[in-house]
Design an enzyme around this catalytic site. Structure first.
Site, PDB file in Angstrom:
ATOM      1  N   ASP A  65       0.835  -1.201   0.000  1.00  0.00           N
ATOM      2  CA  ASP A  65       0.000   0.000   0.000  1.00  0.00           C
ATOM      3  C   ASP A  65       0.868   1.250   0.000  1.00  0.00           C
ATOM      4  OD1 ASP A  65      -2.502   1.453   2.243  1.00  0.00           O
ATOM      5  OD2 ASP A  65      -2.348   1.477   0.045  1.00  0.00           O
ATOM      6  N   LYS A  75       2.968   3.469  -5.947  1.00  0.00           N
ATOM      7  CA  LYS A  75       2.511   2.476  -6.928  1.00  0.00           C
ATOM      8  C   LYS A  75       3.630   2.000  -7.835  1.00  0.00           C
ATOM      9  CE  LYS A  75      -0.746   3.327  -4.489  1.00  0.00           C
ATOM     10  NZ  LYS A  75      -0.764   2.409  -3.303  1.00  0.00           N
ATOM     11  N   ASP A  88      -3.282  -2.928  -2.427  1.00  0.00           N
ATOM     12  CA  ASP A  88      -4.321  -1.908  -2.466  1.00  0.00           C
ATOM     13  C   ASP A  88      -4.178  -1.086  -3.752  1.00  0.00           C
ATOM     14  OD1 ASP A  88      -5.248   1.044  -0.535  1.00  0.00           O
ATOM     15  OD2 ASP A  88      -6.504  -0.390  -1.620  1.00  0.00           O
ATOM     16  N   ASN A  89      -5.243  -0.420  -4.166  1.00  0.00           N
ATOM     17  CA  ASN A  89      -5.209   0.585  -5.242  1.00  0.00           C
ATOM     18  C   ASN A  89      -4.854   0.039  -6.616  1.00  0.00           C
ATOM     19  OD1 ASN A  89      -3.621   2.152  -2.652  1.00  0.00           O
ATOM     20  ND2 ASN A  89      -5.637   2.837  -3.298  1.00  0.00           N
ATOM     21  N   GLU A 146     -11.379   4.427  -1.153  1.00  0.00           N
ATOM     22  CA  GLU A 146     -11.795   4.774   0.210  1.00  0.00           C
ATOM     23  C   GLU A 146     -12.648   6.048   0.256  1.00  0.00           C
ATOM     24  OE1 GLU A 146      -8.675   3.948  -0.656  1.00  0.00           O
ATOM     25  OE2 GLU A 146      -7.225   5.446  -0.087  1.00  0.00           O
TER      26      GLU A 146
HETATM   27  O1  LIG Z   1      -5.219   4.285  -1.088  1.00  0.00           O
HETATM   28  C1  LIG Z   1      -4.526   5.254  -1.764  1.00  0.00           C
HETATM   29  C2  LIG Z   1      -5.176   6.223  -2.526  1.00  0.00           C
HETATM   30  C3  LIG Z   1      -4.428   7.197  -3.201  1.00  0.00           C
HETATM   31  C4  LIG Z   1      -5.142   8.221  -4.010  1.00  0.00           C
HETATM   32  C5  LIG Z   1      -4.749   9.561  -3.960  1.00  0.00           C
HETATM   33  C6  LIG Z   1      -5.449  10.505  -4.711  1.00  0.00           C
HETATM   34  C7  LIG Z   1      -6.528  10.117  -5.497  1.00  0.00           C
HETATM   35  F1  LIG Z   1      -7.194  11.041  -6.192  1.00  0.00           F
HETATM   36  C8  LIG Z   1      -6.919   8.789  -5.544  1.00  0.00           C
HETATM   37  C9  LIG Z   1      -6.225   7.839  -4.804  1.00  0.00           C
HETATM   38  C10 LIG Z   1      -3.039   7.231  -3.111  1.00  0.00           C
HETATM   39  C11 LIG Z   1      -2.377   6.254  -2.337  1.00  0.00           C
HETATM   40  N1  LIG Z   1      -1.011   6.265  -2.229  1.00  0.00           N
HETATM   41  C12 LIG Z   1      -0.406   5.328  -1.483  1.00  0.00           C
HETATM   42  C13 LIG Z   1      -1.144   4.339  -0.832  1.00  0.00           C
HETATM   43  N2  LIG Z   1      -2.489   4.294  -0.932  1.00  0.00           N
HETATM   44  C14 LIG Z   1      -3.122   5.247  -1.663  1.00  0.00           C
HETATM   45 MG   LIG Z   2      -3.957   2.657  -0.486  1.00  0.00          MG
END
Ligand SMILES: Oc1cc(-c2ccc(F)cc2)cc2nccnc12
Ligand SMILES: [Mg+2]
Length: 214
Positions: free
Chosen positions: A141, A144, A169-170, A199
């Protein structure tokens, strides 16, 4: 000077959650993210999928890549059997400082080792520094563009065993196309996708569960 979002999240935990009660810490963070400020915690919907994977596995040795404020760290650690250990790596010092306090508020510090630094610097030293042979469960997580190189690094360092479960995740938002292509096409993994939502939003996102076949 203005506080940071992680600092405001911690303040909400202290205000709304009961010390030593992990579920109340999780609920306080979800409440903060729904009603005050969005933050990049896995959240309650994907969090329930994470819970079911962890509960089914009952892992002894867990690695989390990307701590942020410690929300998923607390979600995982609260379900671990006695004696089980979770190592969580966080690159950002400010995030790590907040996560340490969130974990302490939940009363889970004995199960968790929070390590500050880059995943690629620590993964090759897991055995000598933490006495870890292999991990039973890895939660990805963090950034990316690190999912795939870190997974290959864990393979090369012999940290995965037949049956080790990776949960990422993601995989849709922000998305990890190179990682997905790898785990879905490699003969060394059995992979499946859990469709969910980003989320606290209606946007699509999901978790990829990949079992290492050795
Ligand atoms: O769960 C997540 C969501 C997002 C993220 C940010 C901005 C958006 F618009 C959409 C999604 C970034 C993340 N980076 C590291 C770990 N987890 C992440
Ligand atoms: Mg995440």
């Amino acid at each position: 000077t203005r506080s940071t979002r992680p600092q405001r999240l911690l303040k909400a935990v202290r205000k709304r959650a009961k010390r030593g009660d992990p579920q109340s810490v999780i609920s306080a963070i979800d409440h903060f993210c729904r009603h005050s400020e969005w933050a990049m915690n896995i959240g309650d919907e994907k969090g329930s999928i994470l819970d079911s994977v962890v509960s089914e596995l009952s892992p002894e040795k867990v690695l989390e890549l990307g701590t942020y404020c410690g929300y998923s760290t607390v979600r995982i650690a609260r379900l671990l059997p006695p004696g089980a250990r979770l190592i969580t790596l966080e690159f950002n010092a400010d995030y790590a400082a907040i996560a340490k306090q969130v974990i302490a508020w939940a009363g889970l510090e004995d199960k968790i080792q929070l390590v500050e630094g880059a995943s690629e610097d620590w993964i090759p030293h897991m055995k000598e520094h933490f006495g870890i042979e292999t991990f039973d469960f890895v939660f990805l997580d963090h950034w990316k563009d690190r999912y795939l190189p870190d997974t290959k690094l864990m393979e090369d360092c012999g940290l995965l065993r037949k049956g080790t479960v990776l949960l990422a995740d993601n995989v849709i938002c922000p998305g990890v196309p190179d990682y997905l292509e790898y785990v879905r096409n490699s003969l060394s993994y059995k992979s499946c996708y859990f469709k969910s939502h980003l989320e606290y939003t209606k946007a699509e996102d999901g978790l990829e569960k990949s079992v290492f076949l050795g």
